[in-house]
Scaffold this motif. Structure first.
Motif, PDB file in Angstrom:
ATOM      1  N   LEU A  40       0.859  -1.181   0.000  1.00  0.00           N
ATOM      2  CA  LEU A  40       0.000   0.000   0.000  1.00  0.00           C
ATOM      3  C   LEU A  40       0.893   1.228   0.000  1.00  0.00           C
ATOM      4  CD1 LEU A  40      -2.701   1.511   0.309  1.00  0.00           C
ATOM      5  CD2 LEU A  40      -2.496   1.170   2.786  1.00  0.00           C
ATOM      6  N   ASP A  41       0.801   2.033  -1.055  1.00  0.00           N
ATOM      7  CA  ASP A  41       1.545   3.279  -1.165  1.00  0.00           C
ATOM      8  C   ASP A  41       0.596   4.404  -0.768  1.00  0.00           C
ATOM      9  OD1 ASP A  41       3.063   5.482  -1.808  1.00  0.00           O
ATOM     10  OD2 ASP A  41       3.597   4.803  -3.818  1.00  0.00           O
ATOM     11  N   ALA A  42       0.715   4.896   0.459  1.00  0.00           N
ATOM     12  CA  ALA A  42      -0.178   5.920   0.994  1.00  0.00           C
ATOM     13  C   ALA A  42       0.388   7.301   0.680  1.00  0.00           C
ATOM     14  CB  ALA A  42      -0.343   5.745   2.498  1.00  0.00           C
ATOM     15  N   GLY A  43      -0.404   8.106  -0.036  1.00  0.00           N
ATOM     16  CA  GLY A  43       0.102   9.373  -0.525  1.00  0.00           C
ATOM     17  C   GLY A  43       1.015   9.141  -1.710  1.00  0.00           C
ATOM     18  N   LEU A 101       7.205   5.679  -7.120  1.00  0.00           N
ATOM     19  CA  LEU A 101       7.705   4.584  -6.286  1.00  0.00           C
ATOM     20  C   LEU A 101       6.845   3.339  -6.459  1.00  0.00           C
ATOM     21  CD1 LEU A 101       8.826   6.111  -2.872  1.00  0.00           C
ATOM     22  CD2 LEU A 101      10.169   5.653  -4.929  1.00  0.00           C
ATOM     23  N   ALA A 102       5.537   3.537  -6.583  1.00  0.00           N
ATOM     24  CA  ALA A 102       4.638   2.402  -6.811  1.00  0.00           C
ATOM     25  C   ALA A 102       5.027   1.663  -8.082  1.00  0.00           C
ATOM     26  CB  ALA A 102       3.198   2.888  -6.886  1.00  0.00           C
ATOM     27  N   ASP A 149       1.207  -6.412   3.178  1.00  0.00           N
ATOM     28  CA  ASP A 149       2.499  -6.813   3.731  1.00  0.00           C
ATOM     29  C   ASP A 149       3.371  -5.599   4.042  1.00  0.00           C
ATOM     30  OD1 ASP A 149       2.135  -9.732   3.356  1.00  0.00           O
ATOM     31  OD2 ASP A 149       2.102  -9.175   1.237  1.00  0.00           O
ATOM     32  N   VAL A 150       3.165  -4.524   3.282  1.00  0.00           N
ATOM     33  CA  VAL A 150       3.960  -3.304   3.436  1.00  0.00           C
ATOM     34  C   VAL A 150       3.046  -2.095   3.278  1.00  0.00           C
ATOM     35  CG1 VAL A 150       5.899  -1.929   2.555  1.00  0.00           C
ATOM     36  CG2 VAL A 150       5.990  -4.431   2.428  1.00  0.00           C
TER      37      VAL A 150
END
Length: 223
Positions: A58-61, A67-68, A120-121
């Protein structure tokens, strides 16, 4: 943004700001990762922070998804969340152009609208300084992790933070306006984690496209 009572106008202003910033966002070397050396530097760091096998990230913001995209290219299953629809549009376009799968949601990165999904992250870069309640966000991200999951926070204390100029009205009063130092953030994360480590990033100019003089680091917490 987390919309606690009295913060709705600020949340709206922040989303408006980032929607307007989206067209030029990737012009910054560490945002667009257009230079091969900068992209390779972030790819190498991500490889050290993320699990070896395919993971749910999960890439928050997530911004424009740079980066995703690196995580997806390395085989991870990526979900990105951002309050700015214009940022999400660009992230989706990058994934389409690369032929990679990814899920992108417009919503509050501090309380991601991912229902009961577990990850997981949780990966977060340069977001905490924009939040009205960063401690609540840390708890929300930890709650979205599977047992043994990890929280990866890329943060810093910006050089300009001695006298931060609010980028939107009211932002100067936010708890981490101007960024957050590694020691302060570690103290906030330690009650949520089994282990916490800090990696300095300010001595690696390839990550930023130029040398930097302020505090920049990654905090990796295993829950």
């Amino acid at each position: 943004m987390t919309q606690t009572p009295g913060t709705e106008p600020l949340a709206t202003a922040v989303a408006t700001y980032w929607n307007a910033a989206a067209p030029a966002f990737d012009d910054e070397p560490d945002h667009g990762l257009r230079a091969a050396a900068t992209r390779a530097a972030w790819a190498a760091r991500l490889a050290g922070w993320l699990p070896a096998g395919p993971a749910d990230v999960l890439d928050a913001g997530c911004g424009t998804g740079s980066l995703a995209l690196l995580a997806a290219a390395d085989g991870h299953r990526v979900t990105g969340v951002d309050c700015a629809a214009a940022m999400i549009d660009r992230a989706r376009a990058k994934f389409t152009a690369a032929g990679l799968p990814g899920t992108f949601l417009v919503g509050d990165a501090a309380a991601p609208p991912t229902a009961h999904r577990a990850f997981d992250v949780v990966l977060v870069r340069h977001l905490l300084w924009t939040l009205p309640d960063p401690h609540a966000a840390l708890r929300a991200w930890a709650e979205r992790l599977r047992p043994g999951g990890r929280l990866v926070l890329v943060e810093g204390r910006w050089r300009q933070s001695a006298d931060p100029a609010p980028y939107v009205p009211g932002a100067g009063a936010l708890p981490f306006a101007g960024g957050v130092g590694a020691r302060t953030l570690a103290q906030a994360v330690e009650p949520l984690a089994a282990t916490v480590r800090i990696e300095r990033l300010d001595q690696e100019p390839a990550l930023w496209g130029h040398p930097v003089q302020d505090e920049r680091y990654a905090l990796i917490a295993h829950l």
